[in-house]
Write an enzyme that holds these catalytic residues in place. Structure first.
Site, mmCIF file in Angstrom:
data_model
loop_
_atom_site.group_PDB
_atom_site.id
_atom_site.type_symbol
_atom_site.label_atom_id
_atom_site.label_comp_id
_atom_site.label_asym_id
_atom_site.label_seq_id
_atom_site.Cartn_x
_atom_site.Cartn_y
_atom_site.Cartn_z
ATOM 1 N N GLY A 183 0.767 -1.231 0.000
ATOM 2 C CA GLY A 183 0.000 0.000 0.000
ATOM 3 C C GLY A 183 0.801 1.286 0.000
ATOM 4 O O GLY A 183 0.252 2.347 -0.270
ATOM 5 N N ASP A 184 2.114 1.219 0.291
ATOM 6 C CA ASP A 184 2.974 2.407 0.265
ATOM 7 C C ASP A 184 4.375 1.976 -0.172
ATOM 8 O O ASP A 184 5.375 2.302 0.462
ATOM 9 C CB ASP A 184 3.007 3.079 1.638
ATOM 10 C CG ASP A 184 3.715 4.431 1.615
ATOM 11 O OD1 ASP A 184 3.904 4.997 0.516
ATOM 12 O OD2 ASP A 184 4.093 4.930 2.701
ATOM 13 N N LEU A 185 4.436 1.228 -1.273
ATOM 14 C CA LEU A 185 5.652 0.498 -1.621
ATOM 15 C C LEU A 185 6.593 1.341 -2.482
ATOM 16 O O LEU A 185 6.930 0.982 -3.603
ATOM 17 C CB LEU A 185 5.292 -0.807 -2.329
ATOM 18 C CG LEU A 185 6.422 -1.844 -2.433
ATOM 19 C CD1 LEU A 185 6.957 -2.211 -1.067
ATOM 20 C CD2 LEU A 185 5.939 -3.072 -3.184
#
Length: 265
Positions: free
Chosen positions: A166-168
Site C-alpha cells: 500500500g505504500d511500496l
C-alpha cells in the site's frame, strides 16, 4: 531497552535503534499516543504471513518496536527474488478490498472499510478523500474528479483483492538476506498494480528485474504499464497533502494520462 541510539525523526516520530536485555537489536518508532502504531503492526503481521518483514516485538499506544534489519546493497539476484516474493504475497489475497484495521499512510488516516469492487474502493477510500485535503485549485479538483469518473473503464479487467503493502516506494524496501524486506506498510486488500506503480513512482534498483521475476509467477493483465499513472494518483495526492504544491505538476500529469486512458478504453 538496555541502550538506544537516536536515528532522527519522521512524521513527528522519534526513530531509535536499541538493544534489548536479551541482546536482540531492535528498531523503535516512538511518539504521542496514536492508533497508527497498532495499524502498522497489524499490517506487518498480515504481510508477514506471506513475505519477509521485521518481527513486531512490541506495540503500544505510543510506540512500535521491531526487530532490526541489517541492510546490504541490492543485487540483480536479490531483485529477482524480491519480485517473486512480491508475486506470492499478492497471490495470498485478502477477504475484500480494504482491511479490518484503521488505515494510515505516514500519519494521515485512510478509510479501510470494505468495498465490493476496486474502482469504487480506490475512488471513495483513497483518491477523493485526499483531493478534499490537498488544497488544489478548483479546476484541478474538477480534473481529478473527471479522472475518477473514468475509473471503471480505465482500471482494466477486474481482479480479486490482492494482499498489498500500500505504500511500496523504494524507501520501504530494505535489502537484506539476498531479497527485499518490507517496512512501513499501509497494508490492505487492494489491486496488485498499485504496489508496482508505487515502486515505479520514485524508482527502485533493478526495477525491470523485479517486474520480470514477478511476471514469471503472476503475469499482469494487458495494458498494465498504461495504467501506472492511475495507481499513482493516490500517492501523488498524499505527497501534495504532506509536502505541498511541489508535487502538483506530477499529479496533474498523471491525471491527464488517466483521462487519455479512459478515452482510449
Amino acid at each position: 531497552m538496555e541502550s538506544a541510539e537516536d536515528l532522527g525523526a519522521s512524521h513527528g516520530w522519534r526513530l531509535r535503534r536499541g538493544v534489548l536485555e536479551d541482546g536482540r537489536q531492535v528498531f523503535a518508532k516512538v511518539g504521542a499516543a496514536s492508533p497508527v502504531f497498532a495499524s502498522e503492526a497489524a499490517g506487518l503481521r498480515w504481510l508477514g504471513e506471506a513475505m519477509d518483514v521485521p518481527e513486531v516485538v512490541e506495540v503500544a499506544e505510543d510506540r512500535l518496536v521491531l526487530s532490526w534489519v541489517d541492510t546490504e546493497p541490492p543485487t540483480p539476484a536479490a531483485a529477482e527474488r524480491f519480485g517473486r516474493a512480491l508475486a506470492r504475497m499478492h497471490r495470498a489475497g485478502a477477504p475484500a478490498f480494504g482491511a479490518p484495521w484503521p488505515g494510515f499512510i505516514a500519519d494521515l488516516p485512510m478509510d479501510n472499510s470494505a468495498a465490493d469492487d476496486w474502482p469504487s474502493f480506490y475512488a471513495t477510500r483513497r483518491v477523493l478523500p485526499f483531493v478534499r485535503r490537498a488544497g488544489l485549485p478548483a479546476e484541478d479538483v474538477r480534473r481529478v474528479e473527471r479522472a475518477v469518473e473514468r475509473l471503471p473503464e480505465a482500471a482494466g479487467p477486474p481482479e480479486p483483492p490482492a494482499r498489498i503493502h500500500g505504500d511500496l516506494w523504494s524507501g520501504n524496501v530494505l535489502w537484506s538476506g539476498g531479497t527485499g524486506v518490507l517496512v512501513d506498510p499501509a497494508a490492505h486488500g487492494g489491486h496488485r498494480e498499485t504496489d508496482l506503480a508505487m515502486l515505479a513512482l520514485f524508482g527502485v534498483p533493478y526495477e525491470e528485474r523485479i517486474l520480470a521475476a514477478y511476471q514469471e509467477l503472476s503475469p499482469l493483465a494487458d495494458g498494465w504499464r498504461e495504467r501506472v499513472p492511475l495507481h499513482q494518483l493516490h500517492p501523488l495526492l498524499v505527497h501534495v497533502v504532506l509536502f505541498g504544491g511541489s508535487y502538483r505538476e506530477s499529479l496533474m500529469r498523471a491525471v491527464d494520462r488517466v483521462l487519455a486512458l479512459g478515452r482510449a478504453g
